[in-house]
Design an enzyme around this catalytic site. Structure first.
Site, PDB file in Angstrom:
ATOM      1  N   LYS A 136       0.778  -1.189  -0.140  1.00 25.50           N
ATOM      2  CA  LYS A 136      -0.190   0.029  -0.059  1.00 25.50           C
ATOM      3  C   LYS A 136       0.957   1.327   0.087  1.00 25.50           C
ATOM      4  O   LYS A 136       0.576   2.337  -0.852  1.00 25.50           O
ATOM      5  CB  LYS A 136      -0.752  -0.214   1.321  1.00 25.50           C
ATOM      6  CG  LYS A 136      -2.082   0.802   1.279  1.00 25.50           C
ATOM      7  CD  LYS A 136      -3.128   0.448   2.272  1.00 25.50           C
ATOM      8  CE  LYS A 136      -2.591   0.383   3.654  1.00 25.50           C
ATOM      9  NZ  LYS A 136      -1.927  -0.894   4.233  1.00 25.50           N
ATOM     10  N   THR A 161       4.109   1.286  -1.087  1.00 23.08           N
ATOM     11  CA  THR A 161       4.754   1.672  -2.372  1.00 23.08           C
ATOM     12  C   THR A 161       3.696   2.111  -3.302  1.00 23.08           C
ATOM     13  O   THR A 161       4.161   3.229  -4.064  1.00 23.08           O
ATOM     14  CB  THR A 161       4.996   0.160  -2.625  1.00 23.08           C
ATOM     15  OG1 THR A 161       5.909  -0.361  -1.597  1.00 23.08           O
ATOM     16  CG2 THR A 161       5.941   0.199  -3.988  1.00 23.08           C
ATOM     17  N   ARG A 212       2.267   7.682   7.337  1.00 23.85           N
ATOM     18  CA  ARG A 212       2.583   7.299   8.712  1.00 23.85           C
ATOM     19  C   ARG A 212       4.145   7.008   8.962  1.00 23.85           C
ATOM     20  O   ARG A 212       4.763   6.852   8.025  1.00 23.85           O
ATOM     21  CB  ARG A 212       1.668   6.074   9.221  1.00 23.85           C
ATOM     22  CG  ARG A 212       0.330   6.354   9.222  1.00 23.85           C
ATOM     23  CD  ARG A 212      -0.490   5.142   9.562  1.00 23.85           C
ATOM     24  NE  ARG A 212      -0.304   4.103   8.422  1.00 23.85           N
ATOM     25  CZ  ARG A 212      -0.418   2.750   8.676  1.00 23.85           C
ATOM     26  NH1 ARG A 212      -0.724   2.277   9.797  1.00 23.85           N
ATOM     27  NH2 ARG A 212      -0.063   1.786   7.654  1.00 23.85           N
ATOM     28  N   LYS A 228       8.208  -7.590   9.756  1.00 20.76           N
ATOM     29  CA  LYS A 228       7.534  -6.982   8.592  1.00 20.76           C
ATOM     30  C   LYS A 228       8.440  -5.849   7.909  1.00 20.76           C
ATOM     31  O   LYS A 228       8.207  -5.736   6.824  1.00 20.76           O
ATOM     32  CB  LYS A 228       6.265  -6.337   9.126  1.00 20.76           C
ATOM     33  CG  LYS A 228       5.341  -5.955   8.016  1.00 20.76           C
ATOM     34  CD  LYS A 228       3.644  -5.624   8.470  1.00 20.76           C
ATOM     35  CE  LYS A 228       2.656  -5.111   7.358  1.00 20.76           C
ATOM     36  NZ  LYS A 228       2.892  -3.696   7.252  1.00 20.76           N
ATOM     37  N   ALA A 277      -3.352   0.047  12.586  1.00 21.77           N
ATOM     38  CA  ALA A 277      -4.720   0.027  12.333  1.00 21.77           C
ATOM     39  C   ALA A 277      -5.553  -1.259  12.858  1.00 21.77           C
ATOM     40  O   ALA A 277      -6.765  -1.183  12.952  1.00 21.77           O
ATOM     41  CB  ALA A 277      -5.072   0.232  10.675  1.00 21.77           C
ATOM     42  N   PHE A 303      -3.555  -1.372   7.112  1.00 23.29           N
ATOM     43  CA  PHE A 303      -4.056  -2.635   6.637  1.00 23.29           C
ATOM     44  C   PHE A 303      -5.161  -2.647   5.639  1.00 23.29           C
ATOM     45  O   PHE A 303      -5.126  -1.670   4.768  1.00 23.29           O
ATOM     46  CB  PHE A 303      -4.355  -3.504   7.933  1.00 23.29           C
ATOM     47  CG  PHE A 303      -3.255  -3.667   9.003  1.00 23.29           C
ATOM     48  CD1 PHE A 303      -2.215  -4.473   8.475  1.00 23.29           C
ATOM     49  CD2 PHE A 303      -3.131  -3.179  10.360  1.00 23.29           C
ATOM     50  CE1 PHE A 303      -1.041  -4.892   9.401  1.00 23.29           C
ATOM     51  CE2 PHE A 303      -1.881  -3.444  11.055  1.00 23.29           C
ATOM     52  CZ  PHE A 303      -0.917  -4.243  10.368  1.00 23.29           C
ATOM     53  N   PHE A 310       3.553  -8.229  -8.830  1.00 22.00           N
ATOM     54  CA  PHE A 310       4.842  -8.907  -8.384  1.00 22.00           C
ATOM     55  C   PHE A 310       5.203  -9.843  -9.616  1.00 22.00           C
ATOM     56  O   PHE A 310       4.213 -10.242 -10.517  1.00 22.00           O
ATOM     57  CB  PHE A 310       4.324  -9.893  -7.166  1.00 22.00           C
ATOM     58  CG  PHE A 310       4.275  -9.076  -5.931  1.00 22.00           C
ATOM     59  CD1 PHE A 310       3.103  -8.398  -5.837  1.00 22.00           C
ATOM     60  CD2 PHE A 310       5.191  -9.372  -4.947  1.00 22.00           C
ATOM     61  CE1 PHE A 310       2.930  -7.594  -4.491  1.00 22.00           C
ATOM     62  CE2 PHE A 310       5.050  -8.793  -3.726  1.00 22.00           C
ATOM     63  CZ  PHE A 310       3.954  -7.677  -3.567  1.00 22.00           C
ATOM     64  N   TRP A 359       6.887  -0.442  -7.877  1.00 22.62           N
ATOM     65  CA  TRP A 359       7.874  -0.888  -7.027  1.00 22.62           C
ATOM     66  C   TRP A 359       9.107  -1.230  -7.953  1.00 22.62           C
ATOM     67  O   TRP A 359      10.259  -0.796  -7.749  1.00 22.62           O
ATOM     68  CB  TRP A 359       7.520  -2.421  -6.535  1.00 22.62           C
ATOM     69  CG  TRP A 359       8.499  -2.920  -5.710  1.00 22.62           C
ATOM     70  CD1 TRP A 359       8.544  -2.958  -4.522  1.00 22.62           C
ATOM     71  CD2 TRP A 359       9.683  -3.863  -6.397  1.00 22.62           C
ATOM     72  NE1 TRP A 359       9.831  -3.795  -3.990  1.00 22.62           N
ATOM     73  CE2 TRP A 359      10.329  -4.285  -5.150  1.00 22.62           C
ATOM     74  CE3 TRP A 359       9.873  -4.513  -7.331  1.00 22.62           C
ATOM     75  CZ2 TRP A 359      11.250  -4.991  -5.083  1.00 22.62           C
ATOM     76  CZ3 TRP A 359      10.944  -5.302  -7.580  1.00 22.62           C
ATOM     77  CH2 TRP A 359      11.822  -5.613  -6.231  1.00 22.62           C
TER      78      TRP A 359
END
Lengths: 553, 553
Positions: free
Chosen positions: A68, A70, A91, A102, A270, A298, A378, A406
């Site tokens: 999110k 990225t 954030r 993570k 979140a 999230f 991806f 990305w």
């Protein structure tokens, strides 16, 4: 292929004064933190018309997240390639996930905010200031009790917990004040991760320093022996706490790899908190940019719901469009594919898992929000899968655009950017709150559970039942709701993937957050202090003699 | 009369780049933290000859302190009024005393370092980085045990404690890891104040980032079930810990009210830690100034002893002169006068209490240090008392000079400054260590106790006795000693004032600090986590809408 940190370290950054100047920020409101970070003094002097607000959210994620941040960064860079004057409002990362599993929260690949090492570590010290403020309050509470307890605070009913910005399961359940009479009053205590602290919520929702102080004063820290709430104002320490936050409340300015301005400020999770960056940062981005790109943590059941029901009333501005990030691999997981099979083409699983995305789209539309789906690409994804996913979205009347931000930075999100601009121009958002604050407490929780999560009903455990009654008597039932819930499912059970139905949401406990102005509702077995994994990321981190970091991601 | 913070807020500060430029610091090594604070990247490029080193220490203080920092600042300002190119190297304040009783550590009156609010609150985040590093190590230790405990760490023998930069007695004795099997391993735990953390000592003694990392790796965190020491290197996390400290190791540059450059960096307490600012800051001050003025915490029995025996070998340079701060009121207290009588003229008490000052002078002379006594003036002091005190010093062959730096800034310390310059020119310091590291552990402790404190003997409690034996077997007995002891007395009993004799020092416990490179010896009932007073300073603190602080002192 270069790692995130290698790409970040090869980047050419502009001095942050240049970024600020480009935005029209007056020189005397900038406080530098090194060459590439700055705090901006709050001011109402910038242009009064606000830009368009783009809220980036996502489907329920896999443990690694769906990119999110990225996509948000790529989208802002893409908008600026189209000369749209976009500004990010994101954030701040917590050290818990950075040191744990993570990783950081500065985007990835060629869509990153910089300097990534600093932002992921101590940044400008905001979260440390929040931790300190949180724990100073704890020390002042326990000292009050120890030194005669004039207010008659019941040590067994202190609800204010200490906090650390780390993943530390060992501190979830503790006993403090042991030893002897001189070492404080023995009582049970637990530590939350700082991003779950009410101080974090207050900092993120306050409009300015005086509003911050007023909110701090309202915080309920526990109850007297007569079960009367005790506030920070009763302890007379709201001035000291606000003083500790005088710099932390100022938004931080950094830049992306493509020198897009980014305000990174405040970082509540979140799942256990309200999941949005600060009102001050978002408002600053809206004042300075024609487009402000922000994200909520999230999935849309958590971050976006809270953005729309909790942050928007404080911000005074609703999103103009919602960008819903989805990945082929996560949707296949929602379709029942095992996590080690996600790299395999599987159209059936994708179609089945689409139910999760569809539910989130409907939810956002329910708020009157135009939706654009961003498919975060991806390497293992197949063209056939992209085509199917776009077709499924089309059937729902929603455009799905691929993003290779990305891999390609802003260029990879240009199509997404132009789609978003078009949708904002063509479809007018018509924001409607999910519930009215004056509804009974139980009904508000049910409304979220049934409408957003798709629950059949809500069951309240004994403690929560008593709290429903108590809070009504205290007049706290008029507050909005902030649900703490697993991020992995629309339900409160992490194993229920896709778009589960026929489940009941179980409410364990309700926590008054009077400074933030909402009630936190704990569901399922969600933890407010995470733990570290078997092999923490910290084991791979290092720094060389010149201060260059490695092992951050 | 203006309060400290009022004087500070009326001051005209120079942009910190100007201060840096005046010192010849290359522009590209400066990292700004706002307009008036900067971190300086470590470098060996400055002039290789070192300036003269002035160590400011004091008699055993009253609870409010005797103004060592105020005199240090005034002395540096006074030296610069005489065009002597003086630079300060001081410690960073801890939030514990700031929120508690003692207040900040930025001097007072017209001898202050600025911006006092920032320095006394979060400053550039060094102490928060240390707290975080300390507690990240704790989380990694407990996670290792929880996740299978490959190293076989005995949970009952983890000696690494968590820390917070607050006065919080409630956390002295705790039990953590309660709940159930998923919530960590239950064990006893205690929190120290961050200034007592070994991470603080390591940061203050390290010569650079790689030395810091090497020291972190050596830290002993506990023992296995087979009683073998376990180090940070065994846990493979020295890289992550060093990374968390990559900015904190850089010295911070600020200025005095008279724009004298001041490096403020590192802040271990001298009663429970080694009490000196960082080696990197002191060395930077020595490289850039012709005179570097530094201080060591509390009385000369604590801070100065540790400066001379622990810091000097790491700094590679001994002081050229020791300035011993004394006050008439504290000496009267040492002479037996009650604390509420100190404003009354009492020559007999002064003469009796002089024994304390005399002992500290002898101790410093024993190290081969020329001594100048600085009498820090207070409004209630009498001319007769000053005259007597100066006469008593003269009899000991030491010059005592009055300082009114608090009231008058550098002008009030000019006589002190010129005396110090003269003494450095006339008397050559001949630094000699108190003890050799190869002496038996017990003898080293006795040497300090008997020579410096004036103790008759040292008694070792049962635990300490066993540790003397264990540490010898582990080869740790070759390390120097850092004694933790009350600051109020030359003895380990806060009530024994003056220059007590015929007391035994009681050693409770010895703690290996292998990263710092010394053994901490706990004596008497000294606490490594202070508590807040009945009415904490926090209750009087506030901040206005513009971010201006009040209630700090």
């Amino acid at each position: 292929m270069s790692s995130d940190i290698e790409i970040a370290q090869q980047a050419k950054l502009a001095p942050i004064e240049q970024i600020a100047e480009k935005l029209g920020i007056p020189q005397d409101t900038i406080e530098l933190y090194g060459k590439y970070k700055a705090k901006i003094a709050l001011s109402e002097n910038e242009k009064s018309s606000l830009g368009k607000l783009i809220l980036v959210t996502s489907i329920n994620p896999t443990p690694a997240g769906e990119g999110k941040t990225t996509v948000s960064i790529g989208l802002a860079d893409g908008l600026n390639q189209l000369h749209k004057n976009a500004v990010l409002a994101l954030r701040e990362p917590s050290l818990g996930p950075v040191m744990g599993l993570k990783g950081g929260a500065t985007g990835g690949g060629h869509s990153q905010v910089l300097p990534m090492e600093d932002i992921n570590l101590h940044f400008t010290g905001d979260i440390h200031a929040i931790t300190t403020t949180n724990n100073a309050l704890s020390a002042l509470i326990d000292n009050h009790i120890h030194q005669g307890n004039e207010l008659g605070i019941d040590p067994q009913q202190v609800i204010w917990k200490r906090s650390l910005d780390l993943n530390d399961r060992e501190l979830r359940h503790t006993v403090v004040g042991l030893g002897n009479k001189a070492q404080g009053v023995p009582r049970e205590e637990g530590f939350d991760i700082t991003v779950a602290s009410e101080i974090m919520a207050v900092l993120c929702l306050a409009s300015d320093l005086m509003d911050l102080k007023a909110r701090l004063a309202k915080i309920v820290i526990g109850y007297t022996y007569q079960n009367e709430p005790v506030t920070v104002r009763d302890l007379q320490v709201e001035g000291a706490l606000a003083l500790l936050l005088k710099d932390a409340i100022k938004p931080n300015l950094v830049q992306t790899l493509e020198q897009t301005p980014a305000f990174i400020h405040g970082g509540p999770f979140a799942n256990i908190a309200h999941g949005c960056n600060s009102v001050t940062a978002t408002k600053t981005a809206l004042r300075l940019g024609d487009y402000a790109v922000t994200e909520a943590g999230f999935g849309a059941d958590l971050g976006a719901e809270k953005f729309l029901d909790l942050k928007v009333p404080n911000l005074g501005k609703a999103p103009d469009v919602v960008v819903m990030v989805a990945t082929v691999r996560a949707l296949k997981m929602h379709g029942g594919l095992a996590i080690d099979q996600l790299a395999n083409e599987n159209l059936a699983a994708l179609e089945k898992g689409f139910a999760n995305l569809k539910k989130h789209i409907k939810n956002m539309q329910n708020y009157g929000m135009p939706v654009v789906v961003a498919i975060n690409e991806f390497a293992a994804d197949r063209e056939s899968e992209f085509a199917l996913l776009q077709e499924l979205c089309r059937k729902e009347g929603v455009t799905a655009v691929r993003s290779s931000a990305w891999e390609n930075g802003g260029v990879g999100a240009q199509e997404l950017a132009s789609t978003v601009v078009d949708v904002i121009a063509e479809k007018k958002a018509d924001y409607q709150r999910l519930y009215l604050n004056r509804l009974p407490l139980e009904d508000k929780i049910k409304k979220i559970a049934q409408t957003i999560y798709g629950a059949r009903d809500v069951s309240f455990e004994k403690k929560a039942k008593k709290q429903l009654k108590d809070f009504k008597e205290l007049g706290w039932d008029q507050l909005p709701i902030c649900i703490a819930k697993t991020q992995y499912s629309l339900s409160d059970d992490a194993n229920l993937l896709g778009a589960p139905r026929d489940f009941d949401l179980t409410v364990r406990e309700i926590m008054p957050k009077m400074g933030a102005g909402f009630l936190v509702v704990l569901t399922g077995n969600v933890l407010t202090m995470p733990g570290l994994p078997k092999r923490p990321a910290a084991l791979d981190m290092d720094v060389d003699a010149a201060g260059n970091a490695s092992g951050l991601f």
